[in-house]
Structures are given as C-alpha cells and as structure tokens.
Design an enzyme around this catalytic site. Sequence first.
Site, PDB file in Angstrom:
ATOM      1  N   SER A  63       0.833  -1.209   0.000  1.00 49.21           N
ATOM      2  CA  SER A  63       0.000   0.000   0.000  1.00 49.21           C
ATOM      3  C   SER A  63       0.863   1.254   0.000  1.00 49.21           C
ATOM      4  O   SER A  63       2.024   1.232   0.414  1.00 49.21           O
ATOM      5  CB  SER A  63      -0.880   0.044   1.247  1.00 49.21           C
ATOM      6  OG  SER A  63      -1.669  -1.099   1.343  1.00 49.21           O
TER       7      SER A  63
HETATM    8  N1  SAH Z   1       0.607  -5.397   4.168  1.00 47.87           N
HETATM    9  C1  SAH Z   1       1.230  -5.753   2.921  1.00 47.87           C
HETATM   10  C2  SAH Z   1       0.281  -5.548   1.758  1.00 47.87           C
HETATM   11  C3  SAH Z   1       0.227  -6.774   0.901  1.00 47.87           C
HETATM   12  S1  SAH Z   1      -1.065  -6.840  -0.302  1.00 47.87           S
HETATM   13  C4  SAH Z   1       2.560  -5.059   2.736  1.00 47.87           C
HETATM   14  O1  SAH Z   1       2.945  -4.230   3.585  1.00 47.87           O
HETATM   15  O2  SAH Z   1       3.242  -5.353   1.764  1.00 47.87           O
HETATM   16  C5  SAH Z   1      -2.212  -7.983   0.443  1.00 47.87           C
HETATM   17  C6  SAH Z   1      -1.709  -9.365   0.735  1.00 47.87           C
HETATM   18  O3  SAH Z   1      -2.800 -10.123   1.251  1.00 47.87           O
HETATM   19  C7  SAH Z   1      -1.169 -10.134  -0.471  1.00 47.87           C
HETATM   20  O4  SAH Z   1       0.173 -10.477  -0.239  1.00 47.87           O
HETATM   21  C8  SAH Z   1      -2.080 -11.379  -0.537  1.00 47.87           C
HETATM   22  O5  SAH Z   1      -1.386 -12.545  -0.937  1.00 47.87           O
HETATM   23  C9  SAH Z   1      -2.573 -11.485   0.895  1.00 47.87           C
HETATM   24  N2  SAH Z   1      -3.814 -12.238   1.087  1.00 47.87           N
HETATM   25  C10 SAH Z   1      -4.913 -12.274   0.297  1.00 47.87           C
HETATM   26  N3  SAH Z   1      -5.861 -13.075   0.833  1.00 47.87           N
HETATM   27  C11 SAH Z   1      -5.350 -13.589   1.998  1.00 47.87           C
HETATM   28  C12 SAH Z   1      -5.842 -14.489   2.995  1.00 47.87           C
HETATM   29  N4  SAH Z   1      -7.056 -15.058   2.917  1.00 47.87           N
HETATM   30  N5  SAH Z   1      -5.024 -14.778   4.054  1.00 47.87           N
HETATM   31  C13 SAH Z   1      -3.777 -14.228   4.151  1.00 47.87           C
HETATM   32  N6  SAH Z   1      -3.264 -13.372   3.230  1.00 47.87           N
HETATM   33  C14 SAH Z   1      -4.035 -13.058   2.161  1.00 47.87           C
END
Ligand code: SAH
Length: 210
Positions: A63
């Site tokens: 983000s």
């Molecule tokens: N907080 C992260 C943002 C990553 S984007 C950062 O600082 O980089 C969102 C993430 O959520 C992705 O990596 C995706 O793989 C993960 N995601 C999606 N659905 C999920 C689920 N059901 N359980 C765990 N992670 C999930």
Amino acid sequence: MNDADHAAARRELVNALGRRLDVSERTLSAIGAVPRHEFVPEPHSASAYDDRPLPIGHDQTVSAPHMVALMSDLLDVERGDRVFEVGTGCGYHAAVVAEVVGPGNVFSAERVPELAADARERLDRLGYDVTVAAGDGREAFSDEAPFDAAYLTCAAPDSVPDAIVDRVRPGGRVVAPVREGSGQRLVRLTVREDGVDREDHGGVRFVPMR
Ligand code: SAH
C-alpha cells in the site's frame, strides 16, 4: 541512492504526510523509522518514498505510505498491544505497526508461501520481531487470540469474516477494506460483547482477499 539519500527522502515523506493527514505523532514516527526501500523489490527501491503503492511480485502490491499511516492510526494501538495482520505481503505494514507495539506483538498471516518466506527473512534481517505464518488469515493464529486489534491488507468480501473479528477482544478494533457494490470502503469495527460498531473511513482500493 545511498542510505543518506533514502533517509532524506523518508524524512520528506513523513513531513508531507504530517501536513496532509490527521494522524498521531506516534504513527508518523513509525513511518519515519521503517526503511521502506528494504521492503520493495530492487527496481522499485528508488521510488520507495513516493507516496504510492508499489508492486511486490505475485500480482500483489504494498500500500501507499499514506494508507499504511491512516490504517495504523485507526488501529489506535500502543506499546505492548498485540496485533493480528491478514496479508503480510512484503512485511512493510507489519514493521510500521511493530514500531508502535514493540517486539513480539505482531502476528501476520500471508497466503502466498513465497511472500511469507521472504517477509519473514526480511523482517528478521531488519530486526523486527514479527511472527509470520504462511496460510489463510481465517485460520492462522487462533491459539494466539485474543488480540487487541486486527487489520486486513486485502479486501474482505461484503464484511470482515467472523473468524477474524472473533479473534479480537471486546473493546478492540478491526480495520479493513470491505467490498461494497463495485467499490471498497475502509471500515473500522470496534468489537462489543454483543456485536460490532462500524465506522466508514472512505473509499479505497486493495487486492481482494482470497
Ligand atoms: N501489508 C502488505 C500488503 C500486501 S497486499 C505489505 O505491507 O506489503 C495484500 C496481501 O494479502 C497479499 O500479499 C495477498 O497474498 C494477501 N492475502 C490475500 N488473501 C489472503 C488471505 N485469505 N489470508 C492471508 N493473506 C491473504
């Protein structure tokens, strides 16, 4: 860019966010402490202190800093609070929250095993004591509940899954993007003994929860 350039760019970002956002000093100093350039893949590290999302591989993005600041602020946590994150991604947001709550207090689930492994290695190398689990956030860390707060960095369908809300103590908070119609809203739930209070914090765009 060398370390001094990164540090200068980070200071500038923090100053800009401070002028633009209504967030606490605590949140701003957490953003100011975390080396975002260490979290994004090499081709993007020069843009790490631009206020925008960046690709982290596997079709996922970290983000924008203002969104991480806003969500971290809405969590309203302090040192010693225990926090559950769904969607570790590159680990940046977890590191920002760890700056606030301190070592050993952030538990983060990531469903893409490679991202989970990379984030674990990176957080460890940078000295962040964050526990990363590979797997679905609806199933991870049930044995660590109750948490003081939880947040999702992927958009929940319609509402935040009960499995996640149930892991937060009464009085605790859940911050999440939630799908609504063709868009998404950022919501903050405050958990009550008999349900949740819901606040809307505007339109957002996140990758969907899988
Ligand atoms: N907080 C992260 C943002 C990553 S984007 C950062 O600082 O980089 C969102 C993430 O959520 C992705 O990596 C995706 O793989 C993960 N995601 C999606 N659905 C999920 C689920 N059901 N359980 C765990 N992670 C999930």
